[in-house]
Design an enzyme around this catalytic site. Structure first.
Site, PDB file in Angstrom:
ATOM      1  N   VAL A  25       7.481  -8.230  37.250  1.00 58.92           N
ATOM      2  CA  VAL A  25       6.810  -8.674  38.466  1.00 58.92           C
ATOM      3  C   VAL A  25       5.862  -7.586  38.955  1.00 58.92           C
ATOM      4  CG1 VAL A  25       7.101  -9.379  40.878  1.00 58.92           C
ATOM      5  CG2 VAL A  25       8.796 -10.053  39.173  1.00 58.92           C
ATOM      6  N   CYS A  26       4.641  -7.980  39.292  1.00 58.11           N
ATOM      7  CA  CYS A  26       3.774  -7.034  39.986  1.00 58.11           C
ATOM      8  C   CYS A  26       2.944  -7.812  40.988  1.00 58.11           C
ATOM      9  CB  CYS A  26       2.889  -6.260  39.024  1.00 58.11           C
ATOM     10  SG  CYS A  26       1.572  -7.241  38.323  1.00 58.11           S
ATOM     11  N   SER A  27       2.103  -7.137  41.718  1.00 62.79           N
ATOM     12  CA  SER A  27       1.317  -7.798  42.742  1.00 62.79           C
ATOM     13  C   SER A  27       0.302  -8.707  42.064  1.00 62.79           C
ATOM     14  CB  SER A  27       0.605  -6.738  43.574  1.00 62.79           C
ATOM     15  OG  SER A  27       0.186  -7.262  44.787  1.00 62.79           O
ATOM     16  N   ALA A  85       4.281 -11.545  42.454  1.00 64.38           N
ATOM     17  CA  ALA A  85       5.452 -11.577  43.322  1.00 64.38           C
ATOM     18  C   ALA A  85       5.686 -12.957  43.934  1.00 64.38           C
ATOM     19  CB  ALA A  85       5.311 -10.536  44.419  1.00 64.38           C
TER      20      ALA A  85
END
Lengths: 103, 909
Positions: free
Chosen positions: A7-9, A39
């Site tokens: 997960v990342c932005s 996210a």
């Protein structure tokens, strides 16, 4: 088979890492599904897929508590990816970390 | 003198003289004052034993006879004994069970108990625990009923080892000049009982030696005594926050029982719940008033991470109650209400955290709901149960607020705030309270009480005389300075102020106040302060030293001067629109107009606006040849002028922005060049490698700087990082000095007593350096984990939409540094790596025109974070221009979220 979710932005930066991890997994014949999401999509993904481990980009470290809370009843380990590994997009190492988390 | 007590005395006298029963309304009518206040004072009188009260409603009060008073007093005393036993401690059956068993063993060990040391972080309840041990010793009859319990904080005299020694062990007549008779020490006073030494690690070596002699052999020698030894039957209980190996090995070996109290993070959630409830109930007792707390606020208080453990939770609750009470009194509110948003920010964040304790939240919610037993499940009500006893006789902070409110007239009532009350507090009612509230831990570690008291006293004086506010951080810095100044003076080390006369002439008022301050300090510490030292004191006071207070002053002027009929005006206009300002002047140079005509035009403008340009002028031009205008204009007009060539819109934007912010000409000039260099130069030549450096500065370059230096050196690799001590006398000179250093060093941070903003170098205050968490951030910033090259290698080949990955990464790095400094935040290097990746792929995805992921609630978010959004957008212009891409608000919002979400929780004092 193990499912690893990154997960990342906005899912911006983890896709390269995913492909490197997939390569590493193929090389060692590790039966796994590895994918990345932003996210905001993580929630629905968690519901639809049997995720075994959840790894966060360092830039979204601040969401770790929130995720831990969300997945606590499923017993899914949550970890922030090491800054060296992330900076070098080191798929092998991140995969190795994921495996340790699964043990 | 005690005005507060007046009303109370009036009530007491009325009851005494009448000798009959009265209720609160009757008394209020008789004295013509507010009934609620009368009730509060009556309660006080009751708790004091001065009046008796009837059961039932309305409550009737009567002046009590002396005998009645004694009986009541005895009841109160008996009760407080019981309250102190270990059972009363929250967690006595759980987290503290083992420690209590140890403590009981230490007390019961024959014949007179075991000497004990209590370890634990600040605010874990060491003092309370020691008191409980004493109470247990009384209950178990290990000591006599009248056995003394003497407490002493070793930090109180830590700057004067001799005095400290004397205070504990006593003095023999003639031990030093002025010791004209034998003086009893605490050891003697504690004979037959317990001596509690808090912050025992502050005991100087000679004190430690004597203490160990006493522990091993049972006797000690007072100061100046050589022949006779004294004996005492004293059980020592020490307490400390210190955990260093060195300390542990000395003390553990000599003190037989060691008890470690757990930090708040190791306490169970049930215990924490008990504490929060307890603290609110205590406040209810002090207030004589119900308190209603929003459920979310309760949860936040139970989940946030208090820096100073339980003590911090108690302080935070006290502050929020005082604030709520003030609001209640000034706004005619019907009840005393505490909302989530009334809590300090770091506490509010607790509500978002959850941590691993989330499972317990449900249980807590249920318990709260059950407890309140009311329809509105979103609040918790703490009922004022009038039987709760209060022992302290001092006026509470609430009474002080009450009094202030009744003194303030109606119009000004609503503008009253807690801060003002505290600031206007010259009678010292708040002193104890504030001491509890302020960041005791760090402060006490470093500043002896007497120095801190004098610091506050002289700063209050300065505040009055100079009409200026000095915050705690400034006071702390001065306190540190004072400690080393006293040391210098006592050791007769002369220090020379290089610019004393000038300083004196420029700041006559501050200098006069500094003289007064020095007078007070001389008196307190029995020293003589030389004029040069007074010069340094002046510098702490003078306003032009601190950067923050330069609003509404004259700013540096900006002229944009470009070839073309409208190039200059359109560039300036863009910048003005982005910044929402009308500042700055554009002068267009149509190609058919003669350069000398343009020159005249510029000169006339400068001469016309001479008054506004006192602080200098920056000329932003497009060609090198125009920079020669600067020196000519300067000579002709006498104004300080700098010129920058090859200006881009970005340079105009940046220069205008920081000029409005009140930065100095040299600073703006350096900044403009920096942008130019980073966007152009790096492609052509590589800068030679420079060693990393951190600059440590104070006014003398010796005192405080030396202490900061000692904190920083151990955390860096000295082969790679140079810690440079510098004297800060005057802002411009200091910056020039750094300019020179920049050639040889890559300055990573500035640490000091006066806040300096130098280009984009992050600043750490002295207080930050003594905070372990912020010190770690500095450590990471100075460590050698520069991944840039590896990152570039990793991305080459994967990001193929740009010509040069190194250019992209370097530009992003510059942007990140800039955003950090504009948002005034410091990020952990770990996060920076993440952001770097995010931005690199963002540019890639824009170039490939990939779909944009919408940001949830973008409207709301950008309204809330308007300023941050603007700052990030402005910074992104660099890459937008470089790659000819557009970055949407959704994407900006993601970036803002990353920056703000990961902001280090800097200590705020």
């Amino acid at each position: 088979m193990k499912t690893i979710m990154l997960v990342c932005s906005a899912g911006m930066s983890t896709s390269l890492l995913v492909s490197k991890m997939q390569k590493a997994a193929a090389a060692e014949n590790y039966d796994s599904e590895i994918f990345a999401v932003g996210a905001s999509e993580a929630d629905s993904m968690l519901e639809s897929k049997p995720v075994d481990v959840l790894m966060l980009g360092p830039q979204v470290r601040f969401m770790k508590d929130e995720f831990e809370k969300k997945v606590a009843d499923k017993d899914i380990p949550v970890e922030v990816i090491n800054m060296q590994d992330y900076g070098m997009m080191n798929g092998e190492k991140v995969l190795a970390t994921a495996k340790t988390l699964l043990k | 003198m005690d005005n507060l007590g007046d009303r109370k005395n009036d009530i007491a006298n009325l009851l005494k003289n009448k000798g009959t029963v009265m209720n609160a309304t009757q008394i209020a009518d008789e004295l013509e004052c507010n009934r609620a206040n009368v009730s509060r004072y009556l309660n006080d009188l009751y708790k004091n034993g001065d009046v008796t009260k009837s059961e039932g409603r309305p409550v009737l009060y009567q002046w009590s006879s002396v005998e009645e008073k004694e009986i009541r007093q005895k009841k109160i005393n008996d009760k407080s004994v019981k309250e102190m036993s270990f059972k009363k401690l929250i967690g006595s059956d759980d987290s503290l069970k083992v420690m209590i068993q140890q403590a009981e063993a230490a007390i019961l060990y024959p014949p007179r108990g075991l000497h004990t040391i209590i370890f634990g972080e600040t605010g874990t309840g060491k003092s309370l625990f020691a008191e409980c041990m004493y109470q247990f010793a009384l209950e178990s009859e290990m000591v006599k009923g009248d056995a003394p319990f003497i407490r002493f904080n070793c930090a109180d005299y830590a700057n004067n080892p001799q005095l400290l020694f004397a205070h504990i062990f006593g003095v023999k007549k003639g031990a030093y000049t002025g010791a004209d008779q034998d003086k009893q020490g605490l050891m003697e006073k504690a004979d037959g009982g317990i001596l509690f030494l808090d912050e025992i690690h502050r005991l100087p070596p000679e004190g430690q030696e004597m203490l160990f002699t006493f522990i091993d052999k049972g006797f000690y020698r007072p100061l100046g005594e050589s022949s006779i030894t004294k004996e005492a039957s004293v059980q020592i209980i020490g307490a400390t926050t210190e955990t260093s190996e060195n300390f542990l090995s000395t003390f553990n070996r000599r003190i037989p029982m060691a008890i470690t109290l757990p930090p708040i993070s190791k306490r169970t959630i049930d215990e924490r719940y008990g504490m929060v409830m307890n603290f609110f109930e205590q406040e209810v007792g002090r207030l004589n008033q119900d308190i209603i707390v929003e459920r979310d606020a309760m949860l936040a208080l139970m989940l946030y991470e208090p820096e100073a453990n339980i003590g911090q939770i108690q302080r935070d609750i006290k502050v929020v109650c005082a604030k709520a009470f003030l609001y209640f009194r000034t706004h005619d509110a019907t009840s005393l209400y505490i909302r989530l948003k009334d809590l300090p920010l770091n506490v509010q964040k607790g509500r978002l955290e959850g941590k691993s304790k989330y499972k317990k939240i449900d249980v807590l919610m249920d318990r709260i709901a059950k407890r309140t037993n009311e329809k509105n499940t979103q609040v918790v009500t703490f009922k004022n149960n009038e039987t709760v006893e209060k022992n302290d006789q001092k006026p509470t902070v609430y009474e002080t607020i009450d009094k202030k409110v009744s003194e303030t007239d109606q119009q000004n009532l609503k503008s009253l705030n807690l801060k003002m009350l505290i600031d206007s507090d010259n009678k010292g009612y708040f002193k104890d309270y504030i001491e509890q509230l302020s960041g005791e831990g760090v402060r006490k570690e470093l500043l002896p009480d007497d120095v801190w008291a004098v610091t506050n006293e002289v700063y209050d004086l300065a505040q009055n005389k100079l009409g200026q506010k000095y915050n705690e951080s400034a006071r702390f810095a001065f306190g540190l300075h004072l400690v080393s100044a006293i040391e210098r003076i006592r050791k007769n080390v002369a220090i020379v102020h290089p610019d004393l006369n000038n300083l004196r002439q420029k700041n006559p008022k501050a200098f006069r106040v500094a003289l007064e301050m020095a007078d007070r300090i001389e008196h307190e510490f029995d020293i003589e302060i030389p004029l040069d030292e007074i010069g340094f004191i002046t510098m702490f006071l003078s306003t032009d030293l601190s950067e923050k207070k330069q609003q509404n002053e004259i700013k540096v002027g900006i002229i944009v001067l470009m070839h073309g009929a409208s190039t200059a005006s359109s560039m300036l206009q863009t910048a003005q629109e982005l910044l929402g300002t009308t500042k700055g002047k554009a002068i267009n140079m149509p190609l058919d107009v003669n350069v000398s005509e343009i020159y005249d035009q510029v000169r006339d403008y400068v001469l016309d606006s001479q008054e506004q340009l006192k602080k200098g002028l920056l000329l932003l031009t497009d060609m090198g040849s125009l920079t020669s205008f600067a020196s000519m204009l300067g000579e002709e007009t006498g104004i300080n002028i700098r010129a920058v060539s090859m200006t881009s819109t970005l340079v105009v934007l940046e220069s205008l922005r920081i000029a409005i912010a009140g930065r100095e000409l040299e600073d703006i000039y350096a900044n403009a060049q920096h942008i130019f260099e980073s966007s152009v130069k790096e492609q052509f030549f590589h800068m030679r490698p420079r060693k990393k450096a951190v600059i440590v500065a104070c006014f003398t370059g010796e005192g405080v700087a030396a202490r900061l230096y000692d904190r920083i050196v151990p955390i860096v690799n000295e082969d790679e990082v140079k810690v440079i001590r510098m004297q800060y006398l005057e802002k411009d000179a200091f910056k020039k000095h750094i300019n020179t250093l920049m050639r040889d060093y890559d300055v990573k941070a500035i640490v000091g007593t006066v806040e300096v903003s130098y280009q984009r170098v992050p600043f750490f205050s002295a207080l930050d350096i003594f905070n372990d968490e912020t010190l770690q951030v500095l450590q990471r910033m100075l460590s050698d984990s520069d991944l840039t090259q590896e990152t570039i290698t990793a991305l080459e080949g994967s990001i193929n939409s740009v010509n040069s990955v190194p250019d992209l990464i370097h530009t992003i790095q510059t942007m990140i540094i800039k955003i950090q400094s504009d948002l005034q935040i410091v990020l952990d290097p770990e996060i920076i790596v993440g952001i770097m990746m995010h931005l690199a792929f963002l540019v890639d995805s824009r170039l490939k025109d990939q779909p944009i992921k919408p940001f949830d609630n973008i409207q709301e978010y950008s309204a809330e974070k308007h300023l941050q959004m603007e700052i990030v957008k402005t910074a992104l212009i660099i890459v937008e221009k470089m790659y000819n891409i557009t970055i949407s608000d959704d994407e900006v919002a993601y970036i803002v979220q990353i920056f703000m979400g990961n902001t280090l929780n800097k200590i705020s004092v």
